[in-house]
Design an enzyme around this catalytic site. Structure first.
Site, PDB file in Angstrom:
ATOM      1  CG  ASP A  38      -2.152   0.910   0.965  1.00 57.68           C
ATOM      2  OD1 ASP A  38      -3.258   0.365   0.821  1.00 57.68           O
ATOM      3  OD2 ASP A  38      -1.977   2.142   0.915  1.00 57.68           O
ATOM      4  CG  ASP A  73       3.676   4.865  -7.611  1.00 57.92           C
ATOM      5  OD1 ASP A  73       2.652   4.253  -7.993  1.00 57.92           O
ATOM      6  OD2 ASP A  73       4.017   5.970  -8.093  1.00 57.92           O
ATOM      7  CG  ASN A 100      -7.590  -3.751  -4.167  1.00 64.28           C
ATOM      8  OD1 ASN A 100      -8.793  -3.846  -4.421  1.00 64.28           O
ATOM      9  ND2 ASN A 100      -7.144  -3.011  -3.152  1.00 64.28           N
ATOM     10  CE1 TYR A 171     -12.211   3.188  -9.934  1.00 59.51           C
ATOM     11  CE2 TYR A 171     -14.505   3.184 -10.622  1.00 59.51           C
ATOM     12  CZ  TYR A 171     -13.481   2.635  -9.883  1.00 59.51           C
ATOM     13  OH  TYR A 171     -13.714   1.538  -9.093  1.00 59.51           O
ATOM     14  CE  LYS A 175     -10.893   0.150 -10.907  1.00 56.06           C
ATOM     15  NZ  LYS A 175      -9.863  -0.752 -10.300  1.00 56.06           N
ATOM     16  CB  THR A 205     -14.086   0.970  -0.467  1.00 55.85           C
ATOM     17  OG1 THR A 205     -14.421   1.710  -1.655  1.00 55.85           O
ATOM     18  CG2 THR A 205     -14.321  -0.513  -0.717  1.00 55.85           C
TER      19      THR A 205
END
Length: 301
Positions: A38, A73, A100, A171, A175, A205
């Site tokens: 992360d 990263d 993810n 986004y 995706k 989330t």
């Protein structure tokens, strides 16, 4: 800890919070060694920190599992390579990559800046590619050395990528690219013992609670269909040796529901056997559209 992925080594990116954290904990609970990656950024990609990854590692170790933290990263080429290398150096191998990581910078397309477009497509689409590329290179080398992998990649697409989402054009495009890259990679990488699938999850989330706050609130009691932990069982199964015959698929998963998304397919056609005149095509196109399935609506339209 023993389970369906006992002894396997997995990288989970964006695993410090939300769905990624749930994946990391679920893999560890089923016996995998986990590299918890992360970058530790905020919802908009700012303010990096290694803290979230280490907190998840501490949880896994406290429960008797094996894990290390990584703050690379994923969209940085060398960082992605170093992340893959960290799994091999620490645990001796890599079996599963769960892509993810991501963040949002929502805006209507007519108002979106170049920087907002580039930042989101970079972390989602390039981040998925960079990780997949370096992991696959390792598995290809293993295969050529006579050590055929039983390797898995699980990418993260979105309902926005499959159907579109008003106000999230950057986004949604990223995706959608991930969904297609999944199909592409599955076709190219099967020869090396690698399967590649994707999920389009719906859960509560940091990203979804801003856009869908009213729809995703936790219930007072009973089954919490929007809990991130509901997504992870499918992701763990896709990372297991049992899933070897499943590749190139995109699964939608929400609460207790699992479905297979069906993407672009050849539809109705007309063949004149010669070049069409523009004046002929109005009737032809309307006839084709009348025979075709009605598209699913764009989210928020």
């Amino acid at each position: 800890m023993t389970g369906i992925v006992d002894g396997r080594v997995v990288i989970v990116t964006g695993a410090g919070r939300g769905i990624g954290r749930a994946h990391a904990l679920a893999y560890a609970a089923e016996g995998a060694a986990v590299v918890v990656n992360d970058y530790g950024v905020g919802l908009d990609g700012a303010d990096a920190s290694s803290g979230p990854a280490q907190q998840v590692v501490d949880e896994i170790r406290a429960a008797g599992g094996r894990a290390i933290a990584n703050a690379s990263d994923v969209a940085d080429w060398d960082g992605a390579q170093a992340l893959v290398r960290s799994a091999i150096d620490e645990f001796g191998r890599l079996d599963v990559l769960v892509n993810n990581a991501g963040f949002l910078r929502d805006r209507m397309l007519v108002n979106m800046s170049e920087a907002e477009w580039d930042a989101v497509t970079r972390v989602h689409l390039k981040g998925h590619f960079a990780m997949l590329r370096h992991a696959a290179a390792y598995w290809r080398d293993e295969s050529k050395a006579g050590r055929r992998p039983d390797a898995r990649v699980i990418n993260t697409s979105s309902g926005a990528g499959l159907l579109g989402s008003v106000g999230q054009g950057n986004y949604a495009a990223a995706k959608a690219g991930i969904a297609e890259m999944t199909i592409q990679a599955a076709a190219e990488m099967g020869r090396y013992g690698i399967t590649v699938n994707a999920i389009a999850p719906a859960a509560r989330t940091r990203m979804t609670e801003v856009t869908f706050a009213d729809d995703m609130a936790a219930p007072e009691g009973g089954f919490d269909a929007m809990a991130p932990e509901n997504i992870s069982p499918l992701v763990v199964w896709l990372g297991s040796t049992e899933s070897a015959d499943v590749t190139g698929r995109v699964f939608e998963v929400e609460g207790g529901k699992v479905s297979v998304a069906q993407g672009w397919r050849h539809g109705p056609q007309r063949d004149k056997g010669a070049r069409w005149a523009p004046s002929e095509l109005g009737e032809v196109v309307r006839g084709l559209l009348g025979e075709a399935r009605t598209p699913e609506p764009v989210y928020g339209a």
